[in-house]
Enzyme design. Sequence first.
Site, short mmCIF file in Angstrom:
data_model
loop_
_atom_site.label_atom_id
_atom_site.label_comp_id
_atom_site.label_asym_id
_atom_site.label_seq_id
_atom_site.Cartn_x
_atom_site.Cartn_y
_atom_site.Cartn_z
N LYS A 33 112.97 -90.06 5.87
CA LYS A 33 112.52 -89.19 6.96
C LYS A 33 111.39 -89.87 7.70
O LYS A 33 110.37 -90.23 7.12
CB LYS A 33 112.08 -87.84 6.42
CG LYS A 33 111.58 -86.88 7.50
CD LYS A 33 111.16 -85.54 6.92
CE LYS A 33 112.34 -84.74 6.46
NZ LYS A 33 111.94 -83.37 6.04
N ASP A 36 108.74 -71.99 1.78
CA ASP A 36 109.92 -72.03 2.65
C ASP A 36 111.21 -72.09 1.83
O ASP A 36 112.10 -72.89 2.10
CB ASP A 36 109.85 -73.24 3.58
CG ASP A 36 110.68 -73.05 4.86
OD1 ASP A 36 111.06 -71.89 5.14
OD2 ASP A 36 110.96 -74.04 5.55
N GLY A 61 120.22 -86.13 10.38
CA GLY A 61 119.73 -84.95 11.07
C GLY A 61 118.40 -85.26 11.72
O GLY A 61 117.80 -86.30 11.46
N GLY A 65 114.76 -83.28 13.96
CA GLY A 65 114.10 -82.07 14.41
C GLY A 65 112.77 -82.41 15.04
O GLY A 65 112.48 -83.56 15.35
#
Length: 688
Positions: free
Chosen positions: A377, A473, A355, A357
């Site tokens: 990441k 979050d 993924g 972002g």
Amino acid sequence: MAEFYEFIIASFYIKWPGKYKLVPSSSQLLEFTYTGFHDPKPSITLNDAALIYKTGVLQLTNETRRLKGHAFYPSPIQFKNSTSESVPSFSTCFAFAIHPEYPKLGGHGFAFAIAPTKELNSSLPSQYLGLLNNSDGGNFSNHIFAVEFDTVQDFEFGDINDNHVGIDINSLASNASAAAAHFTDDSSKHDLNLKGGTPLLAWIEYDSITNLINVTLSSTSSKPRIPLLSFPIDLSPILQERMYVGFSASTGLLASSHYILGWSFKMMGESKSLDLDSLPSVPGIKKKHTRLIVSLSVTSIVFASSLILLAVFLIRRYKNREIIESWELEIVPHRYRYQELKKATRNFRDSELLGFGGFGRVYKGTLRNPKTEVAVKRVSHESKQGIREFVSEISSVGRLRHRNLVQLQGWCRRGGELLLVYDFMPNGSLDKYLFDQPKCILSWEQRFKIIKGVASGLLYLHQGYQQIVIHRDVKASNVLLDAEMNGRLGDFGLAKLYDHGSNPGTTRVVGTLGYLAPELPRTGRATTSSDVFAFGALMLEVACGRRPIESKSGPDDLVLVDYVWNKWREGRILEVVDPRMNDDFDEHEVVMVLKLGLMCSSYQHMARPSMRQVVSYLEGEIEVPGVLKAPGTCPDEKGFEDYLNSYASSSFDKSTTNSSYTVMERGDVYASFGSISTAPLTLLREAR
């Protein structure tokens, strides 16, 4: 003589085995063929992002996000006339290629379309392919016939996969679809990759006698005998007297370049075949040429090659050097070498991409010693605080140890880039199982286990660590599932730490709409109570299988907590339970979770239970009160609409948080690691 018979047939009746059908007399006159779209300017109308290369390639979109492009034959085609309401047979053949920005992910798609207009001004990009918008899907007044070539699986429209062909009538929910493939003469099926970047040929044929649409694909110039897709339908009620034929394409948060290399169309007959070798090349993909003979001596070649290899070696060694400052050696957890992570992710190959972002990409990696699967990441550091202070925060979060938290295993710094190494969660994020129509539906036992696991992890953050950790979050996309389907809270990119007994300071408001406590926009102070509010939304979300804010629901169902409270007040609380569980659940446990979700969702932060109390309720140590108070309004007596509208003037980040690893929302990839979603209530209404 043949032309005379063609005229007679076209003007009166077509004879088919045992059948006759009246057709418009002028239809047989239309036929056109483009073997590339060369100068002088071809007779074709371009709109939005569409353009024509000097080589003759028609490009509908490029690799830019949220584009749409249209290319239509400039004159309308007469499909009916005053003497007949029947649509005659027609056929088309075209060569196309799709080149995605990220080959593994695709970037939406394109469609051959027959439409009342060639502008399609009200259409939207992304999953709407530049054909329709979010309000006119399925309307009979659309008069749209399309064959889509889609490279993103959109669950809203029931797409079968991210590499399919579909026949669409007035909607993007395909009437029939099939995975991209072609058949050989021996009827064996061979898969085709629409997003492979190589040219493919498509044939679309409508038989007015049998009312049958056939769609055929091939990677060569030869048309397969067996079509990929056949669908019976009479197009006469769909098509109007005069319609435009052409192509429409779009991109979303994922982007692709969509190319048309050649196109033929014919009414009342078979369109002209296209030869792939005679069409222009896809930009960036060269055709085979005769090898050039270079007259260089063997000595010169060896010498030049040696210099090049030496230069490459020195440059790579310089670029890959790791400068480690002394303070970095004191940071925990483990500091990995850049080359170690590079090898683990196979040089950060696209095939390992999980993924991405606005703050970076996440790759699956396999460490060698010991052999361990991890998620890596890559974060581009853009914080105003120094890199050293930022790494210090990572060090603090890296000391967290709990079975229901995604563990930060280590990190690496290379210049201004950070690489964070996490536990790999093979089952992805919780929201994938709640909202993405998965094959495996979570049972109530699994859901209750996940809820209790996340509650235990939050209790540890609030009370079990040497400092108080506010996650800020908590939501379904940040709950990841390990191999045993245990829920683990992850993505601490927004977390804040402070000492026990001290008061948290004010900071910018961050989080995700639907999970944000009402007091946050006013005070700017995140507390353990604001985490409890988000956990309440999560509990309702898991039990109901609905998002905290459903933009497509009616006004009474827009906010999940209000919807649940109304059902509780009416004595019909079990009506809110996710119907996909087929009433297979423990009623006592479900009611307890729903009541506890309402208690945690109170707009008065003092009325919410602590995570210690929440865990005690979930473990059955104490009973949830039988009488509940309404979630209420914000302390300043504003209603929920004012509460939502207050977000518009708050200090938010501008991108949308989703799963740490996974691609969400109809295949569109959203930002991760410390980003946020905001939308005023007016925008939510427009989205419906």
